[in-house]
Design a protein around this motif. Sequence first.
Motif, PDB file in Angstrom:
ATOM      1  N   SER A 210     -41.639  -8.384   9.661  1.00 40.51           N
ATOM      2  CA  SER A 210     -42.484  -9.236  10.515  1.00 40.51           C
ATOM      3  C   SER A 210     -42.358 -10.689  10.056  1.00 40.51           C
ATOM      4  O   SER A 210     -41.716 -10.971   9.030  1.00 40.51           O
ATOM      5  CB  SER A 210     -43.952  -8.809  10.418  1.00 40.51           C
ATOM      6  OG  SER A 210     -44.520  -9.271   9.210  1.00 40.51           O
ATOM      7  N   THR A 211     -42.994 -11.584  10.780  1.00 37.53           N
ATOM      8  CA  THR A 211     -42.974 -12.991  10.356  1.00 37.53           C
ATOM      9  C   THR A 211     -43.615 -13.155   8.976  1.00 37.53           C
ATOM     10  O   THR A 211     -43.266 -14.074   8.238  1.00 37.53           O
ATOM     11  CB  THR A 211     -43.704 -13.897  11.371  1.00 37.53           C
ATOM     12  OG1 THR A 211     -44.979 -13.344  11.670  1.00 37.53           O
ATOM     13  CG2 THR A 211     -42.902 -14.043  12.654  1.00 37.53           C
ATOM     14  N   ASP A 212     -44.512 -12.257   8.633  1.00 31.45           N
ATOM     15  CA  ASP A 212     -45.138 -12.290   7.308  1.00 31.45           C
ATOM     16  C   ASP A 212     -44.147 -12.011   6.183  1.00 31.45           C
ATOM     17  O   ASP A 212     -44.438 -12.295   5.018  1.00 31.45           O
ATOM     18  CB  ASP A 212     -46.241 -11.225   7.231  1.00 31.45           C
ATOM     19  CG  ASP A 212     -47.625 -11.830   7.306  1.00 31.45           C
ATOM     20  OD1 ASP A 212     -47.727 -13.065   7.419  1.00 31.45           O
ATOM     21  OD2 ASP A 212     -48.596 -11.062   7.260  1.00 31.45           O
TER      22      ASP A 212
ATOM     23  N   ASP B 171     -34.232 -16.680   4.982  1.00 32.19           N
ATOM     24  CA  ASP B 171     -34.156 -16.344   6.413  1.00 32.19           C
ATOM     25  C   ASP B 171     -34.212 -17.581   7.313  1.00 32.19           C
ATOM     26  O   ASP B 171     -34.141 -17.453   8.541  1.00 32.19           O
ATOM     27  CB  ASP B 171     -35.300 -15.394   6.790  1.00 32.19           C
ATOM     28  CG  ASP B 171     -35.244 -14.093   6.017  1.00 32.19           C
ATOM     29  OD1 ASP B 171     -34.144 -13.532   5.884  1.00 32.19           O
ATOM     30  OD2 ASP B 171     -36.306 -13.644   5.531  1.00 32.19           O
ATOM     31  N   GLN B 172     -34.337 -18.749   6.720  1.00 32.62           N
ATOM     32  CA  GLN B 172     -34.520 -19.961   7.530  1.00 32.62           C
ATOM     33  C   GLN B 172     -33.376 -20.187   8.518  1.00 32.62           C
ATOM     34  O   GLN B 172     -33.605 -20.487   9.698  1.00 32.62           O
ATOM     35  CB  GLN B 172     -34.635 -21.187   6.629  1.00 32.62           C
ATOM     36  CG  GLN B 172     -36.040 -21.392   6.105  1.00 32.62           C
ATOM     37  CD  GLN B 172     -36.209 -22.704   5.366  1.00 32.62           C
ATOM     38  OE1 GLN B 172     -35.418 -23.623   5.544  1.00 32.62           O
ATOM     39  NE2 GLN B 172     -37.218 -22.788   4.543  1.00 32.62           N
ATOM     40  N   GLU B 173     -32.169 -20.023   8.053  1.00 31.08           N
ATOM     41  CA  GLU B 173     -31.012 -20.282   8.918  1.00 31.08           C
ATOM     42  C   GLU B 173     -30.959 -19.262  10.066  1.00 31.08           C
ATOM     43  O   GLU B 173     -30.729 -19.615  11.223  1.00 31.08           O
ATOM     44  CB  GLU B 173     -29.731 -20.226   8.082  1.00 31.08           C
ATOM     45  CG  GLU B 173     -28.531 -20.802   8.795  1.00 31.08           C
ATOM     46  CD  GLU B 173     -27.285 -20.789   7.910  1.00 31.08           C
ATOM     47  OE1 GLU B 173     -27.422 -21.020   6.690  1.00 31.08           O
ATOM     48  OE2 GLU B 173     -26.194 -20.526   8.452  1.00 31.08           O
ATOM     49  N   LEU B 174     -31.207 -18.004   9.711  1.00 31.99           N
ATOM     50  CA  LEU B 174     -31.205 -16.936  10.722  1.00 31.99           C
ATOM     51  C   LEU B 174     -32.280 -17.170  11.780  1.00 31.99           C
ATOM     52  O   LEU B 174     -32.027 -17.035  12.984  1.00 31.99           O
ATOM     53  CB  LEU B 174     -31.418 -15.581  10.016  1.00 31.99           C
ATOM     54  CG  LEU B 174     -31.570 -14.346  10.894  1.00 31.99           C
ATOM     55  CD1 LEU B 174     -30.330 -14.118  11.763  1.00 31.99           C
ATOM     56  CD2 LEU B 174     -31.837 -13.108  10.030  1.00 31.99           C
ATOM     57  N   MET B 175     -33.472 -17.546  11.350  1.00 35.74           N
ATOM     58  CA  MET B 175     -34.558 -17.779  12.305  1.00 35.74           C
ATOM     59  C   MET B 175     -34.266 -18.998  13.185  1.00 35.74           C
ATOM     60  O   MET B 175     -34.552 -18.987  14.386  1.00 35.74           O
ATOM     61  CB  MET B 175     -35.887 -17.963  11.557  1.00 35.74           C
ATOM     62  CG  MET B 175     -36.443 -16.696  10.964  1.00 35.74           C
ATOM     63  SD  MET B 175     -36.800 -15.440  12.221  1.00 35.74           S
ATOM     64  CE  MET B 175     -35.505 -14.269  11.889  1.00 35.74           C
ATOM     65  N   GLY B 176     -33.679 -20.018  12.586  1.00 39.85           N
ATOM     66  CA  GLY B 176     -33.286 -21.191  13.371  1.00 39.85           C
ATOM     67  C   GLY B 176     -32.229 -20.815  14.394  1.00 39.85           C
ATOM     68  O   GLY B 176     -32.270 -21.251  15.556  1.00 39.85           O
ATOM     69  N   TYR B 177     -31.299 -19.972  13.971  1.00 36.95           N
ATOM     70  CA  TYR B 177     -30.241 -19.488  14.863  1.00 36.95           C
ATOM     71  C   TYR B 177     -30.858 -18.739  16.055  1.00 36.95           C
ATOM     72  O   TYR B 177     -30.480 -18.963  17.213  1.00 36.95           O
ATOM     73  CB  TYR B 177     -29.308 -18.564  14.069  1.00 36.95           C
ATOM     74  CG  TYR B 177     -28.181 -17.988  14.869  1.00 36.95           C
ATOM     75  CD1 TYR B 177     -27.051 -18.741  15.174  1.00 36.95           C
ATOM     76  CD2 TYR B 177     -28.242 -16.674  15.329  1.00 36.95           C
ATOM     77  CE1 TYR B 177     -26.017 -18.211  15.925  1.00 36.95           C
ATOM     78  CE2 TYR B 177     -27.216 -16.135  16.077  1.00 36.95           C
ATOM     79  CZ  TYR B 177     -26.108 -16.905  16.365  1.00 36.95           C
ATOM     80  OH  TYR B 177     -25.084 -16.376  17.125  1.00 36.95           O
ATOM     81  N   MET B 178     -31.821 -17.870  15.754  1.00 40.58           N
ATOM     82  CA  MET B 178     -32.459 -17.100  16.827  1.00 40.58           C
ATOM     83  C   MET B 178     -33.201 -18.030  17.792  1.00 40.58           C
ATOM     84  O   MET B 178     -33.099 -17.881  19.016  1.00 40.58           O
ATOM     85  CB  MET B 178     -33.410 -16.052  16.228  1.00 40.58           C
ATOM     86  CG  MET B 178     -32.654 -14.928  15.529  1.00 40.58           C
ATOM     87  SD  MET B 178     -33.706 -13.743  14.677  1.00 40.58           S
ATOM     88  CE  MET B 178     -34.472 -12.871  16.037  1.00 40.58           C
TER      89      MET B 178
END
Length: 113
Positions: free
Chosen positions: A49-51, A57-64
């Motif tokens: 989860s976001t928690d 994971d910053q790059e992956l989340m930015g990618y998404m």
Amino acid sequence: MDDCIFCMIANKEIDSNIVYEDDKIMVFHDAGPCAPVHVLMIPKKHIASTDDLTEEDQELMGYMMCKIKDIAKTMELDNGYRVVINCGEDGQQTVKHLHIHIIGKRKLTWPPG
Ligand code: 5GP
Ligand code: ZN
């Protein structure tokens, strides 16, 4: 993760209706759509989860985040759409693998219930 349904979808151990896939993410139609377009974007990496996000994971989340507009275009969501991430019990998260709902093709109400 062995007993995670979205990991199984990412690994193609169970079927889904795939809209987009690359080495990092998958986008597929929600099995219980709440609008004419309702797709889910998941990281192939299991993150509950976001928690559970960490600095790595910053790059992956930015990618998404940056992929959302491309999926919206593919799904012809020209008039707008909603992006939702549920987290935890109060957020009514039912599948414990982080996913982004992309919902559209109807006028959505706000605030959510
Ligand atoms: P949550 O409530 O956790 O934010 O959303 C989980 C979503 O996953 C729900 O909208 C539900 O309809 C969808 N879902 C649950 N199991 C499956 C499945 O096996 N396949 C697909 N395509 N969607 C699923
Ligand atoms: Zn998983």
